[in-house]
Design an enzyme around this catalytic site. Structure first.
Site, PDB file in Angstrom:
ATOM      1  N   ASN A  13       0.873  -1.173   0.000  1.00 47.96           N
ATOM      2  CA  ASN A  13       0.000   0.000   0.000  1.00 47.96           C
ATOM      3  C   ASN A  13       0.910   1.222   0.000  1.00 47.96           C
ATOM      4  O   ASN A  13       1.454   1.595   1.032  1.00 47.96           O
ATOM      5  CB  ASN A  13      -0.910  -0.015   1.231  1.00 47.96           C
ATOM      6  CG  ASN A  13      -1.764   1.237   1.316  1.00 47.96           C
ATOM      7  OD1 ASN A  13      -2.024   1.897   0.314  1.00 47.96           O
ATOM      8  ND2 ASN A  13      -2.210   1.570   2.515  1.00 47.96           N
ATOM      9  N   LYS A  15       0.291   4.331  -0.409  1.00 45.96           N
ATOM     10  CA  LYS A  15      -0.280   5.560   0.159  1.00 45.96           C
ATOM     11  C   LYS A  15       0.007   6.740  -0.781  1.00 45.96           C
ATOM     12  O   LYS A  15      -0.033   6.571  -1.996  1.00 45.96           O
ATOM     13  CB  LYS A  15       0.230   5.768   1.581  1.00 45.96           C
ATOM     14  CG  LYS A  15      -0.008   4.535   2.461  1.00 45.96           C
ATOM     15  CD  LYS A  15       0.296   4.748   3.916  1.00 45.96           C
ATOM     16  CE  LYS A  15       0.045   3.471   4.698  1.00 45.96           C
ATOM     17  NZ  LYS A  15       0.213   3.658   6.154  1.00 45.96           N
ATOM     18  N   HIS A  98      -9.407   1.675   4.619  1.00 49.85           N
ATOM     19  CA  HIS A  98      -8.162   1.844   5.360  1.00 49.85           C
ATOM     20  C   HIS A  98      -8.367   2.852   6.490  1.00 49.85           C
ATOM     21  O   HIS A  98      -9.141   3.804   6.357  1.00 49.85           O
ATOM     22  CB  HIS A  98      -7.050   2.313   4.422  1.00 49.85           C
ATOM     23  CG  HIS A  98      -5.684   2.241   5.024  1.00 49.85           C
ATOM     24  ND1 HIS A  98      -5.202   3.214   5.870  1.00 49.85           N
ATOM     25  CD2 HIS A  98      -4.708   1.307   4.921  1.00 49.85           C
ATOM     26  CE1 HIS A  98      -3.982   2.881   6.256  1.00 49.85           C
ATOM     27  NE2 HIS A  98      -3.653   1.733   5.696  1.00 49.85           N
ATOM     28  N   GLU A 100      -6.692   5.238   7.531  1.00 52.69           N
ATOM     29  CA  GLU A 100      -6.411   6.631   7.173  1.00 52.69           C
ATOM     30  C   GLU A 100      -7.588   7.240   6.418  1.00 52.69           C
ATOM     31  O   GLU A 100      -7.881   8.436   6.565  1.00 52.69           O
ATOM     32  CB  GLU A 100      -5.125   6.698   6.349  1.00 52.69           C
ATOM     33  CG  GLU A 100      -3.897   6.395   7.194  1.00 52.69           C
ATOM     34  CD  GLU A 100      -2.691   5.942   6.399  1.00 52.69           C
ATOM     35  OE1 GLU A 100      -1.663   5.639   7.027  1.00 52.69           O
ATOM     36  OE2 GLU A 100      -2.773   5.887   5.150  1.00 52.69           O
ATOM     37  N   GLU A 170      -5.781  -4.462  10.360  1.00 54.72           N
ATOM     38  CA  GLU A 170      -4.812  -3.402  10.600  1.00 54.72           C
ATOM     39  C   GLU A 170      -5.115  -2.703  11.923  1.00 54.72           C
ATOM     40  O   GLU A 170      -5.934  -1.780  11.962  1.00 54.72           O
ATOM     41  CB  GLU A 170      -4.868  -2.377   9.459  1.00 54.72           C
ATOM     42  CG  GLU A 170      -4.401  -2.920   8.121  1.00 54.72           C
ATOM     43  CD  GLU A 170      -3.863  -1.806   7.246  1.00 54.72           C
ATOM     44  OE1 GLU A 170      -2.811  -2.001   6.643  1.00 54.72           O
ATOM     45  OE2 GLU A 170      -4.484  -0.743   7.189  1.00 54.72           O
ATOM     46  N   GLY A 176       1.983   3.042  10.901  1.00 55.09           N
ATOM     47  CA  GLY A 176       2.821   4.226  10.825  1.00 55.09           C
ATOM     48  C   GLY A 176       3.401   4.675  12.147  1.00 55.09           C
ATOM     49  O   GLY A 176       3.960   5.758  12.250  1.00 55.09           O
ATOM     50  N   SER A 216       2.358  -2.475  10.336  1.00 54.82           N
ATOM     51  CA  SER A 216       3.825  -2.355  10.354  1.00 54.82           C
ATOM     52  C   SER A 216       4.543  -3.688  10.180  1.00 54.82           C
ATOM     53  O   SER A 216       5.574  -3.948  10.800  1.00 54.82           O
ATOM     54  CB  SER A 216       4.302  -1.672  11.646  1.00 54.82           C
ATOM     55  OG  SER A 216       3.794  -0.349  11.725  1.00 54.82           O
TER      56      SER A 216
END
Length: 255
Positions: A13, A15, A98, A100, A170, A176, A216
């Site tokens: 991914n 991003k 996701h 985010e 996730e 992150g 991660s």
């Protein structure tokens, strides 16, 4: 992983990283390193990189995915991209829900469900992301959060459609941040997700679903995480932007 029952998938991914030129360079470095992979390999890239990425991976075993899609076929949705647009350029997978997107852009389980249904109707394979916040884990409600997300995000998805769905666990607190769930924690939640799928569908359907871990995962911890029976791959963030690191994760999933 249990490759006898389901496909192992490593998906990058990217991003909001890499220009089209940079995407071509990175994929040209990745493709020879993963040519012999015994798992599905995907690069999910920004919209502007899709054409370059598809061209760079033509004739290779690397599939290309997008990072989101809209539920409408067309219309007054400035800045959005439809499933038909993605399909026409050659996209096979699309990341949906996701954290985010949920955190910064107002995604809800309802909109994730609508996007998932649209993707499936268009013949795309959605990678549906679920995961709990740090506060939710500390309050010991991880299972409640995950169960709700699975039920709502897959609402009205048929058992036949489920065959084309990938779930990515996730934990939001591990994205992150440099923090990673332990292999046992990842296995516990991935196994719980499979149990929820068995309740919603049946055990055979649940056993066939690929469930990735996406908090991660990197070249240093991939071996341990992927050794767990219910961890079927990874949705890789930062490590997917370095060819050698991404290839090491693919190698771990190919064992």
């Amino acid at each position: 992983m249990d490759k006898a029952k389901r496909k192992a998938i490593i998906a990058g991914n990217w991003k909001m990283n890499k220009t089209p030129k940079e995407a071509t360079t990175l994929l040209n470095a990745i493709t020879p390193l993963v040519a012999d992979a015994d798992c599905e390999v995907i690069a999910c890239v920004p919209y502007v990189d899709l054409a370059a990425a598809i061209e760079a991976t033509a004739g290779t075993n690397v599939k290309i995915g997008a990072e989101n899609c809209h539920w409408a076929e067309s219309g007054a949705f400035t800045g959005e991209i439809s499933t038909g647009m993605l399909k026409e350029v050659g996209v096979e997978y699309v990341v949906l829900g996701h954290s985010e997107r949920r955190q910064y852009f107002g995604e809800t389980d309802e909109t994730v469900n609508k996007r998932t249904k649209a993707a499936l109707a268009a013949g795309l394979k959605p990678i549906v992301c679920v995961g709990e916040l740090l506060w939710e884990r500390e309050c010991n409600i991880t299972e409640e959060v995950i169960a709700r997300q699975i039920k709502l995000d897959l609402w009205d998805v048929t058992e036949e459609e489920l065959k084309n769905v990938v779930i990515a666990y996730e934990p939001v607190w591990a994205i992150g941040t440099g923090k990673t769930a332990t292999a046992d924690q990842a296995e516990e939640v991935c196994a719980f997700i499979r149990a929820q799928l068995a309740k919603l569908y049946n055990q055979d359907a649940a056993d066939a679903v690929t469930i990735q871990y996406g908090g991660s995962m990197n070249d240093g911890n991939a071996d341990e995480l992927l050794s767990k029976i219910d961890v079927d791959g990874g949705l890789i963030g930062g490590a997917s932007l370095v060819a050698e690191k991404f290839a090491a994760i693919v190698k771990a999933a190919s064992k």
